[in-house]
Write a protein that holds these residues in place. Structure first.
Motif, PDB file in Angstrom:
ATOM      1  N   SER A 112     -87.471  21.799 -13.735  1.00 24.87           N
ATOM      2  CA  SER A 112     -87.843  22.231 -15.081  1.00 24.87           C
ATOM      3  C   SER A 112     -86.657  22.916 -15.737  1.00 24.87           C
ATOM      4  CB  SER A 112     -89.021  23.201 -15.057  1.00 24.87           C
ATOM      5  OG  SER A 112     -89.215  23.750 -16.348  1.00 24.87           O
ATOM      6  N   ASN A 132     -91.255  16.688 -25.776  1.00 25.93           N
ATOM      7  CA  ASN A 132     -91.483  17.200 -24.428  1.00 25.93           C
ATOM      8  C   ASN A 132     -92.614  18.228 -24.420  1.00 25.93           C
ATOM      9  OD1 ASN A 132     -91.264  18.217 -21.765  1.00 25.93           O
ATOM     10  ND2 ASN A 132     -89.065  17.932 -21.759  1.00 25.93           N
ATOM     11  N   THR A 136     -96.013  17.606 -22.405  1.00 24.40           N
ATOM     12  CA  THR A 136     -96.344  18.591 -21.378  1.00 24.40           C
ATOM     13  C   THR A 136     -97.728  19.169 -21.613  1.00 24.40           C
ATOM     14  OG1 THR A 136     -93.994  19.137 -21.087  1.00 24.40           O
ATOM     15  CG2 THR A 136     -95.596  20.721 -20.253  1.00 24.40           C
ATOM     16  N   ASN A 140    -100.986  19.190 -18.978  1.00 26.84           N
ATOM     17  CA  ASN A 140    -101.676  20.408 -18.572  1.00 26.84           C
ATOM     18  C   ASN A 140    -103.147  20.405 -18.971  1.00 26.84           C
ATOM     19  OD1 ASN A 140     -99.270  21.319 -17.477  1.00 26.84           O
ATOM     20  ND2 ASN A 140     -98.694  22.476 -19.293  1.00 26.84           N
ATOM     21  N   THR A 148     -94.082  22.929 -17.182  1.00 25.85           N
ATOM     22  CA  THR A 148     -93.295  23.366 -18.337  1.00 25.85           C
ATOM     23  C   THR A 148     -92.328  22.294 -18.824  1.00 25.85           C
ATOM     24  OG1 THR A 148     -91.601  24.317 -16.878  1.00 25.85           O
ATOM     25  CG2 THR A 148     -93.394  25.785 -17.581  1.00 25.85           C
ATOM     26  N   ASP A 149     -92.186  21.187 -18.075  1.00 23.06           N
ATOM     27  CA  ASP A 149     -91.208  20.161 -18.436  1.00 23.06           C
ATOM     28  C   ASP A 149     -91.723  18.803 -17.965  1.00 23.06           C
ATOM     29  OD1 ASP A 149     -88.987  18.612 -18.991  1.00 23.06           O
ATOM     30  OD2 ASP A 149     -87.547  19.973 -18.025  1.00 23.06           O
ATOM     31  N   ALA A 150     -92.143  17.957 -18.914  1.00 26.69           N
ATOM     32  CA  ALA A 150     -92.765  16.679 -18.571  1.00 26.69           C
ATOM     33  C   ALA A 150     -91.751  15.620 -18.149  1.00 26.69           C
ATOM     34  CB  ALA A 150     -93.569  16.154 -19.764  1.00 26.69           C
TER      35      ALA A 150
END
Length: 240
Positions: A112, A132, A136, A140, A148-150
């Motif tokens: 991430s 992003n 993300t 979730n 936190t980071d796709a």
């Protein structure tokens, strides 16, 4: 743990040699390059690294196709795990051990770029960051993750989970299929902080995907299709 470190490449003659040299310094196991039909000097430069295994696609098939080949090579080679990173200079090979480390307790480890600020002067291109954040949120809200980071390509996988992935998207939307299928199989996921590095904001996705709105709509279509195929019961509040 016997690891394979793999990078998918396409026309990376500018970055290949320094990036690959650094990977060879830090990778704890074997190194694989999946050359996705490069038409520049990439194949010639790869010949200078005799210890690196190369899989070559005769034509350019896409980022997802490169990673799928890496998955298959990991399983067929009897490795215990796979580390993937990109060849564009945006991932630091020195972080390979840190990304691979949590495989002792997780099925999938994802880098991430937003868990920790390594360099305050670095910032992602605005449209990429917006996409992003939106994707993300889907992961979730719909899958119950706390990511936190796709889209970070710096990842590590236990080899035993790789045959469970059915990857049909050969392009940049492939990670969405990975995330949905990871959720449907109940895989354990850990994020680890990696530096945010953007060296060239002009790098393109190719074709219509260079348009941010089109790209987001494409990602939404792939994500929704993956949800339908997985037949998992999505978390409440899903607005993907």
């Amino acid at each position: 743990m016997r690891l394979l470190t793999a990078i998918p490449v396409y026309n990376e003659e500018e970055n290949l040699e320094p990036v690959l040299a650094e990977i060879l310094r830090h990778a704890p196991g074997d190194v694989l390059v999946v050359d996705d039909g490069s038409t520049d000097r990439t194949p010639e430069l790869l010949s200078r690294f005799p210890t690196v295994r190369v899989i070559r696609h005769e034509r350019n098939r896409g980022y997802g196709a490169g990673l799928r080949s890496a998955f298959e090579a990991t399983v067929s080679g009897g490795y215990d795990g796979l580390v993937t990173l990109d060849c564009d200079g945006q991932h630091e090979p020195a972080m390979i051990p840190e990304v691979a480390g949590p495989l002792d307790r997780a099925d999938l480890v994802s880098g991430s770029r937003y868990l920790k600020v390594f360099d305050p002067s670095q910032a992602p291109p605005e449209q990429r960051r917006k996409i992003n954040v939106e994707v993300t949120r889907w992961l979730n809200e719909c899958l119950g993750f706390g990511l936190t980071d796709a889209f970070c390509g710096f990842k590590a996988y236990r080899a035993e989970i790789l045959p469970k992935f059915e990857i049909s998207d050969e392009g940049y939307a492939m990670p969405l299929q990975v995330w949905v299928q990871a959720a449907s199989h109940g895989m354990t996921v850990v994020e680890v902080p990696v530096p945010l590095i953007y060296l060239d904001e002009k790098r393109a996705f190719g074709g219509a995907l260079d348009d941010a709105e089109y790209r987001l709509n494409h990602y939404r279509s792939v994500f929704q299709d993956a949800l339908r195929r997985s037949r998992i019961e999505v978390a409440g509040g899903c607005r993907g």
